[in-house]
Scaffold this active site. Structure first.
Site, PDB file in Angstrom:
ATOM      1  CB  CYS A 173     -13.944 -14.268 -30.098  1.00 30.18           C
ATOM      2  SG  CYS A 173     -12.824 -13.348 -31.186  1.00 30.18           S
ATOM      3  CB  ALA A 174     -17.402 -13.118 -25.237  1.00 26.28           C
ATOM      4  CB  SER A 178     -18.445 -21.595 -21.049  1.00 28.33           C
ATOM      5  OG  SER A 178     -17.575 -21.755 -22.153  1.00 28.33           O
ATOM      6  CB  CYS A 311     -11.432 -25.698 -29.979  1.00 27.67           C
ATOM      7  SG  CYS A 311     -12.621 -24.915 -31.077  1.00 27.67           S
TER       8      CYS A 311
END
Length: 698
Positions: A173-174, A178, A311
Site C-alpha cells: 500500500c505504497a 515516502s 497510523c
C-alpha cells in the site's frame, strides 16, 4: 499510508509554507475535541492516566516539521555537513518577538544523524532571515532528491524492515511513497546497481500515478509501480510459460504492509480526524487490514520479514489484526522483538487487553451477534504464545510526533499451503452490523489459490502503453553501445520502449535484469504503471549518434562507459558551465579556462559528452555530468534545480527561487547579440532545445 478516501487537492506546499489567502482568513478553526475519542482511549487504558493530559495536549498541538537526508547517495554526508556547518550554528540561540526559538535537532533514533526535527512556527520560518535561508536550502535539496520531508514516525517501518541490496521487496500500500523512497534508498545503499528490486503497489489508480511522481526523482532502474488491490495481489511468475518445470512464483524477502486505517495517529496534521473519528471506522477496516496482512504473509519467503503498520492507535486495527494472523498461521510466523533497534526511540509495548465498542458506542462481548471473534482480545494461552508485547506503539507525547503502530513478522516456514480467509458468514455479519459504511467498500474474502489466480489475470487497458523490450542488436542500440563505449557487463537486453510498434522512436528505457524477467513473464497478470529509467533520448539526426544518454541513468552508465567522450575538467570550467549558457570555445580559450578540457572536447564530434570533475577530497563525491558539445560552443545539460543545488553545495553560491543563472546569462547574450545585430549560431539553437529537453525530463 493508503487512505480510504481521496483527499481534497490543495495548493502545492514546500518546507514550512502556508497558504494565507484571503479565502482562508475568515475560516473558523476546528475545535480539537471529540468526546467519544477521549472516552474510548481512556477506557482502553492504552495511555497511562498520569500521562493523559500531556498526551491530549500534544495531539491538539501543531506537528513539528521533520525531514531526512536521503541515504542512498554518497553525498548524503556532504549535504549533512553543509546543513550542520552552514545553517545549524545560525539557528541556535535565536530569539523572535522576545521568545527563544528552538533550534533543529537530530532525531536521536534515526541512523547517522540523517533525520531532523524542526519545532518552529511558520511565521518564524517566513520572517526570520536565518530560518528563511535554511528553508531555501531545504527546498533546493528537496527538489533534487537529496532531502525528503516526511513525518518522523513514518520513517520507522522501512528502517526496521532492514532492506538489503539483494532483497526482493514489496510495498503493498505504497502511496504517497515516502516509505517506498526509503526502501529504494536502502536497496541502493551500497551500489547504483543492486541485484534486488522494489515493487510499489497501490489499489487506487490515481494514487499509483502519484507514486511515480514521488519516486521518479530517485532514478532507480530497480523500481516497478503497479496498480492492484493489495488483498488480492497477484502471484508473479518468475519463469516463462514454456518452462517444462511448470510455473514458479516469486516470494519476497521483505514486505511492507502499511495498511489503510482510520488514522487517529495523524490528528495533529489531519484535523478532520477530530470531528470524524468514530468506532465504526476501525471495525469496518479490520477485515481489509487482515486480508492485506494475510496476502503479504502468503507472498513472503522463508526467513523473510514483513512489517505491518498503521497510523492508528486503535487495537482493533492493530493487535487484533496481528492476533488473528498469528492464530491462523501458528508457528509458521513469529513476531520479532525490536527493543534493540532504533536506540533513542521512545516507544510502548503492544497491549493484550481491550474493550470492543460497536458502531453505536456500546461495549460488546465475544460471541455477541454481528460481532467478529477476531475483534476481541486473545485468550490467556494466546497471550503467552503470541508475544504481542513485541509490537511497537509510538504515542504523540513521547517525543513530539504523530502516533504509529509497528509490528515485524518473520516467516519461519513457507511449506504450508496458503492460510484460509475469514469465513464468509462472518463477513456477512459484519456488513449487517456496520451497515452501508462497510458495504461501500465490500470485499471478496475468498483468498484460495484458485481465486487469486482468477483475479490476477488482468488484460491491459487499450490506453495503457506497453513495455516492449528491444533487441540489443537493433541498429539504434548498436550505434549507442559503440559511440559511448558501453561494456558487456551492462545488461543490454534490458532496454525497452513504451509504444506498440516496439521501435525506438523518442525514448529508450532501462530496467534492472531481475525486473525484466518479471515484466516479460507477467504481461497478463501485472498492471504495470511505471518501471525503468530513461536511458537514451533522441536528439539531432545530423550528428554521429542520434541518441544522448539521459541524466537520470548516469549513476549506472558511468560505471560502464569507456569512451573518449568522458573528459576530465577542473572546478573552474564547471563553475563556468553552471553559470553561463553556451559559452563559446573562442571565449574559453581566450580566458584560459581549463585549456586541457577545452582542447579535448573540441576534438570530439558534436553531441552528448560528459565532464568528470575530481574534487580531490575523499569525503566529497566526484561529479559526473552531461555536456552538449557543439562545433563552436558547449553547454552543461542539467536542470535548473541541479544548477541551484550544485552552485551552493560545491561553490557556496546561494541563489533565490526566481533566479536561473544560465537563463539569465542566455538572456543577456541574446540582448547583446540583438544590439550588435549578430545572428545566433545554429548549434546554439539546436543545443538549446537539447538542454530544454534535458531539463524537462529530470
Amino acid at each position: 499510508m493508503a487512505r480510504r478516501k481521496n483527499q481534497r487537492k490543495g495548493p502545492k506546499k514546500t518546507f514550512g509554507t502556508r497558504d494565507d489567502s484571503n479565502s482562508q482568513k475568515n475560516w473558523t478553526e476546528l475545535v480539537k475535541e471529540n468526546e467519544k475519542w477521549e472516552t474510548y482511549y481512556k477506557e482502553l487504558g492504552v495511555i497511562p492516566a498520569a500521562e493523559w493530559d500531556e498526551f491530549k495536549k500534544t495531539c491538539q498541538s501543531q506537528l513539528p516539521l521533520t525531514f531526512r537526508i536521503t541515504g542512498s547517495r554518497k553525498h548524503s554526508k556532504e549535504v549533512l555537513q553543509l546543513f550542520e556547518e552552514q545553517h545549524l550554528p545560525n539557528l541556535t540561540n535565536v530569539t523572535w518577538e522576545g521568545e527563544e526559538v528552538k533550534p533543529p535537532v537530530a532525531l536521536p533514533w534515526y541512523p547517522e544523524r540523517l533525520g531532523w526535527q524542526l519545532d518552529v512556527s511558520k511565521s518564524v520560518i517566513r520572517k526570520n532571515d536565518q530560518f528563511a535561508r535554511m528553508q531555501r536550502f531545504l527546498v533546493v535539496e528537496n527538489a533534487v532528491g537529496n532531502i525528503s520531508r516526511q513525518e518522523a514516525v513514518s520513517m520507522i517501518p522501512p528502517i526496521v524492515l532492514d532492506v538489503k541490496p539483494h532483497h526482493f521487496v514489496l510495498d503493498m500500500c505504497a502511496a504517497p511513497g515516502s516509505k517506498t523512497a526509503q526502501l529504494i534508498e536502502s536497496l541502493h545503499s551500497e551500489s547504483a546497481e543492486p541485484s534486488g528490486f522494489v515493487i510499489a503497489n497501490d489499489a487506487d489508480y490515481k494514487r499509483s500515478h502519484m507514486l511515480v511522481h514521488q519516486l521518479k526523482r530517485l532514478n532507480s532502474a530497480n523500481l516497478m509501480v503497479v496498480n492492484h488491490d493489495a488483498q488480492f495481489f497477484p502471484r508473479i511468475k518468475v519463469n516463462s510459460a514454456e518452462d517444462h518445470k511448470g510455473p514458479q512464483f516469486l516470494k519476497f524477502d521483505r514486505i511492507l504492509c502499511d495498511v489503510p486505517c482510520s488514522g487517529d495517529g495523524t490528528m495533529r496534521k489531519n484535523i478532520n480526524v477530530w470531528k470524524d473519528w468514530n468506532t465504526g471506522s476501525g471495525l469496518g477496516l479490520h477485515i481489509v487490514q487482515l486480508n492485506i496482512l494475510e496476502r503479504g504473509l502468503n507472498l513472503l519467503k522463508e526467513g523473510g520479514k514483513l512489517v505491518y503498520s498503521t497510523c492508528s492507535l486503535n487495537p482493533i486495527e492493530n493487535e487484533a489484526v496481528i492476533a488473528a494472523a498469528l492464530r491462523r498461521w501458528g508457528d509458521k510466523v513469529r513476531l520479532v522483538n525490536c527493543d534493540d533497534q532504533l536506540p533513542g526511540l521512545v516507544r510502548s509495548k503492544g497491549i493484550t487487553q481491550w474493550k470492543v465498542y460497536d458502531k453505536q458506542f456500546q461495549v460488546r462481548e465475544k460471541g455477541s451477534e454481528n460481532c467478529l471473534d477476531s475483534w476481541f482480545p486473545p485468550s490467556t494461552e494466546e497471550v503467552e504464545s503470541f508475544h504481542l508485547d513485541n509490537c511497537m506503539r509510538v504515542y504523540q507525547h513521547q517525543q513530539n510526533t504523530g502516533g504509529f503502530f509497528i509490528t515485524v513478522f518473520e516467516k519461519v516456514d513457507t511449506a504450508a499451503s496458503e492460510a484460509p480467509a475469514p469465513a464468509s458468514d462472518a463477513i456477512a455479519a459484519v456488513e449487517e452490523a456496520q451497515g452501508p459504511e462497510l458495504k461501500k467498500a465490500k470485499i471478496d474474502t475468498s483468498s484460495t489459490a484458485s481465486h487469486i489466480q482468477k483475479k490476477e489475470k488482468l488484460p491491459r487497458d487499450a490506453n495503457e502503453e506497453p513495455f516492449v523490450f528491444v533487441n540489443p542488436d537493433h541498429p539504434a542500440l548498436a550505434k549507442c553501445w559503440k559511440f559511448y563505449g558501453i561494456d558487456d557487463k551492462f545488461d543490454k537486453s534490458a532496454c525497452l520502449v513504451r509504444n506498440a510498434t516496439g521501435e525506438p522512436t523518442r525514448t529508450i528505457y532501462h530496467v534492472a535484469t531481475a525486473l525484466k524477467q518479471l515484466i516479460v513473464n507477467n504481461e497478463d497478470r501485472l498492471k504495470i504503471v511505471y518501471s525503468g529509467v530513461k536511458l537514451f533520448v533522441s536528439q539531432r539526426s545530423d550528428i554521429d549518434c542520434a541518441w544522448r544518454i539521459q541524466s537520470e541513468s548516469l549513476p549506472i552508465m558511468k560505471l560502464h562507459m569507456n569512451s573518449d567522450r568522458i573528459v576530465s575538467g577542473n572546478m573552474e570550467i564547471l563553475k563556468k558551465l553552471l553559470t553561463e549558457a553556451f559559452p563559446r570555445y573562442e571565449d574559453l580559450v581566450a580566458g584560459d579556462v581549463d585549456p586541457e578540457f577545452i582542447a579535448q572536447t573540441q576534438k570530439l564530434s558534436a553531441g552528448c559528452t560528459f565532464i568528470r570533475v575530481d574534487r580531490n577530497d575523499p569525503a566529497k563525491e566526484d561529479l559526473f555530468l552531461p555536456v552538449w558539445n557543439g562545433s563552436k560552443c558547449i553547454n552543461l545539460m542539467v536542470c535548473k534545480e541541479d544548477v541551484h543545488e550544485l552552485l551552493y553545495r560545491v561553490f557556496g553560491i546561494e541563489t533565490t527561487s526566481k533566479q536561473n543563472p544560465k537563463a539569465e546569462h542566455m538572456a543577456k547574450k541574446s540582448q547583446e547579440a540583438a544590439e550588435a545585430s549578430v545572428e545566433t549560431p545554429k548549434e546554439e539553437e539546436d543545443s538549446s532545445e537539447t538542454a530544454i529537453d534535458a531539463t524537462a525530463t529530470q
